[in-house]
Design a protein around this motif. Structure first.
Motif, short mmCIF file in Angstrom:
data_model
loop_
_atom_site.label_atom_id
_atom_site.label_comp_id
_atom_site.label_asym_id
_atom_site.label_seq_id
_atom_site.Cartn_x
_atom_site.Cartn_y
_atom_site.Cartn_z
N UNK B 203 0.73 -1.27 -0.37
CA UNK B 203 0.33 0.19 -0.12
C UNK B 203 0.65 1.12 -0.10
N UNK B 204 1.24 1.53 0.87
CA UNK B 204 2.33 1.96 0.71
C UNK B 204 3.51 2.97 -0.34
N UNK B 205 3.93 2.07 -0.94
CA UNK B 205 4.63 2.04 -1.61
C UNK B 205 3.58 2.15 -2.97
N UNK B 206 2.64 1.53 -3.25
CA UNK B 206 1.46 1.99 -4.41
C UNK B 206 1.42 3.69 -3.99
N UNK B 207 1.34 4.42 -2.83
CA UNK B 207 0.76 5.26 -2.37
C UNK B 207 2.19 6.62 -2.84
N UNK B 210 1.96 7.21 -6.64
CA UNK B 210 1.25 8.58 -7.04
C UNK B 210 1.70 9.54 -6.32
N UNK B 211 1.79 9.49 -5.69
CA UNK B 211 2.81 11.24 -4.59
C UNK B 211 3.98 10.94 -4.49
N UNK B 212 4.93 11.53 -5.48
CA UNK B 212 6.41 11.13 -4.71
C UNK B 212 6.95 12.39 -4.29
N UNK B 216 5.11 12.39 3.94
CA UNK B 216 4.49 10.99 4.34
C UNK B 216 4.13 9.96 3.72
N UNK B 217 3.92 10.02 2.75
CA UNK B 217 4.11 9.25 2.40
C UNK B 217 5.15 8.78 1.86
N UNK B 218 6.70 9.74 1.44
CA UNK B 218 7.89 8.59 2.16
C UNK B 218 8.10 7.95 3.44
N UNK B 219 7.98 8.71 4.27
CA UNK B 219 8.27 8.40 5.76
C UNK B 219 7.85 6.93 5.64
N UNK B 220 6.26 6.84 5.21
CA UNK B 220 5.05 5.04 5.60
C UNK B 220 6.17 4.34 4.81
#
Lengths: 259, 425, 310
Positions: B203-207, B210-212, B216-220
């Protein structure tokens, strides 16, 4: 139809100039403007409080306007003898009743528009956002007060204004509680059919004002609703059919009435 | 001529039937979507009831909740409970009232030493259960339920059931999804934990794709990757070819209890764990009263608790293989009534709730530890594993050390003898 | 043959209380006919049943017995309402509207569309002398102006029949004359007017026929000239002696001397010849002989107080 619309317009024109009505509108607007004061109290629930109070006040103001507008509608026309000049024209009594009702609806629409805009303004100033779902609540409350106007107009064909005030007010309260009452009864297995069936019949006969109260999911937007569109459409249709019923009954009585 | 009304009467009859038919259709939908859920109004005057029904239901709920919030801040906790009942009855859809209320019950009734009154946990769970019934389509309360089991009750196995349901919701906050993996791990369901981490990494990689640019997405993504890695490393360390948990370490556990003043006990003992950060659990309770954290025990939600039940739970830090602390129960007679004749003091150590580095040595299930006197196979329940369970997940009861010491009421209240009591084993 | 515009046959209206047993007969066995082109005065004290009758004619209330026809159709037929108009006593209009707006409102009730509507309103405002006040709200109007706008709304549909209830009540003398002139003007245009009024002098001045109602029953009905005919005759003379008085009184009249002048009043003109002869024979000089026509007021008071039925 021309005559009906002319009567509707005249009714609206007079209603918006009536002081009582303006006072109620003013009070409603004032309270709406006061609502931001709640934010001092509410730490977490600003939006809940603001939305619920705003919609609640608008509903109440709408109901009061509907009742006060319609209790006098026919008695006053008789008292001032304007009805004689109107009925001596080629105007049938049902034109008159329908025209009066349409005038009342127009007045309510105007009042709701005014209050709705004020409410959304307050919302924007307080929360910096306007929840478009609020419009749905306002529209449903508009239909609710229109139904109440129909009830009051119906009573006004035979009841004096004072009696009518309590009749209509009582009907409004009962019509708001009845569904809840049945809901409670149906969930309680101890209540027998001797109590349940009469309540079920009442729910099917009385005007159910609670149907139009859809504010809960607006206040709690996470709620998922089942068949919301079907519900809203049916409820508006219900309001329309019930209003027709009241108007036909009003015409029936009014046709027999001697003034 | 008077007009005849027979056509109008026919119209009225038709319209009456029409509106009744519509109402007949509307009512079930109304019940489902808009009706208040609870049927027992408590403490509302008829006027308030009318007001509540006349369109101000949610508003009253909101105002009462604001008032309750004031009680929170002034510490008048008892006043809040009836309001919780009232508010959720008026508007069962204000979800955060359920979560805040349950949190309040489970955590905020505390004694002078900030120990919470565990008698309120079951009502809190019941309250959440009611909230879930009223709001089955919202993730928040499933999570709250899971978290309460995980953190407060310390029953990660039960927690996983609720957390798994919460994770089903797309809207669920990402960071909170991790708790399910942790709960699986803590309850010994290792494969499920790994699977959950794998899923979270996906999920986190998918996210992140989408939002490189979103930090927050990176941390996740980094966190979930790291956690999965850690989990795999631990499995290898503990269950690989040369498990670090073997041979078992002897804990040489023992404990004593002394009543030092009326309602004040001194707990002392030893636990042979070299690493720091280990804690021993102490429970003082009516003899034989094993608290069951099961909302099914309550018919309906009630904030009444058993006034004759004394149930104190605390943890003691272990330093240099020793622990020692005075536990004062004299200042809160409402929480610790001591009305029963006999009490038991349960002193125990459960490796499952220890920090990872301790678990590396002792194992999730305590397979890396032993004790000459007090080793027990815990009665702590574990829920069955999923259908995809791997052999290494095969559960065994957790191994823990536990000593139970019985005290009489007179001993705790120091009646009769003025001597300090050395409690018998 | 004269065309009948209003006809009632044994019309009766009884009001009975909903809860009590008291009943009131507002109209009893009323039969009358109003002909095309006449001004019909409908008189009677308060409570005599005038307004009740009008309401029946307009279909606002329903008779308990008898029949009523307006313009050849049973009363209350809305189609007939295109051809008649009604001005109630002390009419009240939506007073937030201007004169122009209220006329527009009533025109719409008649279904008169534009541009005919505006044209007719403008014309009527001119006719009732309210052109300048046309855009003022009615609440600023004087009583006379309100009555005139009321009359104007009656004329919107160019009616064949006008039913006017107290059209001159509460107006100043000039306004009285205005309204009176308008009524006469309308008759000259061939309209039928059914006028209820207490203003007996107005009725006397304009009406062709009158009906006087008493306690819901018809007390008098007829042409005004006929009803008022047959009055006393007055004679004034001088140079007569005191002794003649007894002889004069023997002729059936009243006579008295005042500052040398003789005043004689005879009940009818049959005996006046004998009186003149007597005075001349006695050397008197006749100054004037005047037949006194009865006033409507006399007839009205006589009818209501005397209990005489026609």
């Amino acid at each position: 139809m021309n005559a009906t619309l002319a009567i509707a317009r005249a009714t609206f024109g007079e209603a918006i100039r009536k002081r009582v009505l303006l006072i109620i509108l003013l009070v409603a607007l004032l309270i709406l403007l006061v609502t931001p004061a709640f934010e001092v109290l509410a730490v977490r629930e600003q939006k809940t409080i603001l939305t619920s109070f705003g919609l609640g006040i608008i509903q109440l103001a709408g109901a009061l306007i509907a009742i006060i507008l319609c209790i006098n509608m026919i008695p006053q026309e008789i008292e001032r003898r304007t009805i004689y000049t109107i009925l001596s024209k080629p105007v049938l009594r049902h034109h008159f009743v329908l025209g009066k009702f349409l005038g009342a609806m127009q007045t309510l629409a105007f009042a709701f528009l005014l209050m709705g805009v004020a409410f959304m303004l307050v919302m924007y100033l307080t929360l910096r956002e306007i929840d478009p779902k609020v419009v749905k609540g306002l529209i449903m409350f508009f239909f609710q007060s229109s139904l109440l106007a129909g009830v009051t107009l119906f009573f006004s064909t035979f009841a004096s204004p004072l009696v009518n005030f309590f009749l209509s007010g009582g009907t409004f309260l009962v019509g708001n509680i009845l569904s809840n009452f049945l809901n409670t009864i149906e969930k309680n297995p101890q209540v027998g059919s001797m109590t349940r069936i009469p309540v079920q019949i009442l729910v099917l006969l009385m005007p159910n004002f609670a149907n139009f109260n859809v504010q809960n999911p607006i206040i709690n937007p996470e709620q998922q609703l089942t068949d919301e569109t079907a519900y809203l459409v049916q409820t508006v249709a219900y309001g329309g059919v019930y209003i027709c019923l009241l108007l036909v009954a009003a015409v029936l009585i009014f046709n027999q009435r001697e003034m | 001529m008077k007009p005849s009304g027979s056509k109008l009467m026919a119209g009225i009859a038709a319209l009456l039937i029409g509106q009744a038919a519509l109402q007949y259709n509307i009512f079930p939908l109304w019940q489902k979507n808009y009706a208040p859920k609870q049927s027992t109004p408590i403490g509302l005057s008829p006027e308030q009831l009318l007001l509540a029904f006349a369109g101000f239901r949610e508003f009253m709920a909101g105002v009462l909740w604001v008032q309750a919030d004031g009680f929170f801040h002034s510490g008048n906790y008892d006043a809040i409970l009836p309001m919780l009942r009232l508010v959720t009855w008026l508007d069962p859809h204000q979800v955060d009232i359920y979560s805040t209320g349950a949190w309040h019950m489970a955590y905020n009734f505390t004694d002078e030493s900030q120990r919470s009154d565990r008698r309120y946990i079951v009502p809190a769970l019941k309250f959440l259960e009611e909230g879930i019934q009223n709001n089955p389509t919202i993730w928040d309360l499933y999570f709250e339920m899971g978290w309460t089991y995980y953190h407060k009750v310390q029953d990660p196995a039960s927690a996983t059931q609720w957390l798994a349901q919460a994770n089903e919701f797309e809207k669920m906050i990402t960071a909170r999804r991790h708790i399910l993996a942790h709960a699986y791990e803590k309850s010994g369901q290792l494969q499920n934990s790994v699977d959950t981490w794998v899923d979270l990494v996906d999920r986190a990689e998918e996210e992140y794709r989408k939002k490189p640019d979103n930090w927050e997405a990176q941390i996740e993504r980094d966190t979930t990757r790291n956690n999965l890695e850690q989990m795999l490393i631990r499995i290898v360390r503990r269950y690989g070819d040369q498990p670090e948990t073997q041979p078992p370490v002897n804990l040489n556990f023992d404990a004593t209890v002394k009543v030092v003043r009326p309602r004040v006990i001194l707990v002392e003992g030893k636990l042979g764990i070299p690493t720091i950060g280990t804690r021993v659990d102490v429970i003082v309770r009516n003899k034989g009263h094993n608290m069951e954290y099961d909302p099914a025990k309550l018919q309906t939600f009630s904030f009444e608790v058993d006034k004759d039940l004394t149930y104190m739970q605390d943890t003691l830090a272990v330093r240099e293989s020793k622990f020692r602390r005075e536990l004062d129960m004299s200042k809160d007679p409402k929480m610790y009534p001591f009305t029963a004749d006999e009490y038991e003091v349960v002193i125990s150590y459960n490796p499952r709730f220890s920090s990872p580095h301790v678990q590396d040595r002792l194992g999730w299930l305590g397979e890396g530890m032993t004790d000459d006197n007090y080793l027990v196979e815990a009665d702590q329940h574990l829920k069955p594993l999923g259908p995809d369970s791997k052999p290494e997940d095969k559960q065994s009861p957790v191994r823990m050390v536990r000593k139970v010491i019985t005290l009489t009421r007179d001993q705790i209240l120091m009646r009769g003898s003025r001597d300090r009591v050395n409690a018998p084993n | 043959m004269e065309q009948t515009v209003i006809k009632t046959v044994n019309l009766s209206k009884r009001y009975s209380g909903l809860w009590s047993k008291t009943t009131v007969d507002a109209v009893k066995n009323l039969s009358l006919e109003v002909n095309k082109g006449e001004i019909f005065g409908f008189l009677g004290p308060n409570g005599a049943g005038k307004t009740t009758t009008i309401k029946i004619l307009l279909g606002i209330i329903y008779p308990t017995q008898g029949e009523a026809y307006v313009l050849g159709t049973p009363a209350g037929d809305p189609k007939t309402h295109f051809k008649l108009s009604y001005l109630p006593e002390n009419p009240y209009f939506y007073d937030y509207m201007t004169g122009e707006e209220i006329l527009s409102f009533y025109a719409q009730l008649f279904g008169i569309g534009e541009p005919e509507r505006s044209k007719r309103i403008k014309e009527l405002l001119g006719r009732v002398g309210l052109s300048r006040a046309a855009s003022q709200p009615i609440r600023t109007y004087s009583k006379g102006m309100q009555q005139r706008i009321g009359l104007a709304q009656c004329l919107l549909n160019d009616p064949e029949l006008l039913i006017l209830d107290e059209p001159t009540a509460g107006l100043d003398p000039i306004a009285h004359i205005d309204i009176r002139d308008m009524i006469l003007d309308l008759r000259d245009k061939g309209k039928t007017l059914f006028v209820c009024s207490h203003q007996l002098s107005d009725v006397e001045a304009v009406c062709d026929r009158v009906a006087i109602l008493k306690n819901g029953e018809m007390a008098r009905l007829g042409k005004l000239d006929e009803l008022l005919a047959g009055g006393t005759v007055e004679m004034i003379a001088e140079r007569v002696e005191n002794g003649i008085l007894d002889q004069l009184k023997a002729l059936g009249g009243q006579a008295h001397l005042h500052e040398g002048k003789l005043f004689v009043q005879q009940p009818d003109d049959d005996s006046i010849g004998a009186v003149i002869d007597l005075v001349r024979k006695n050397g008197g000089r006749i100054i004037s002989v005047l037949p006194q026509r009865r006033s409507l007021e006399d007839l009205f008071v006589e009818t209501i107080q005397g209990g005489k039925s026609a």
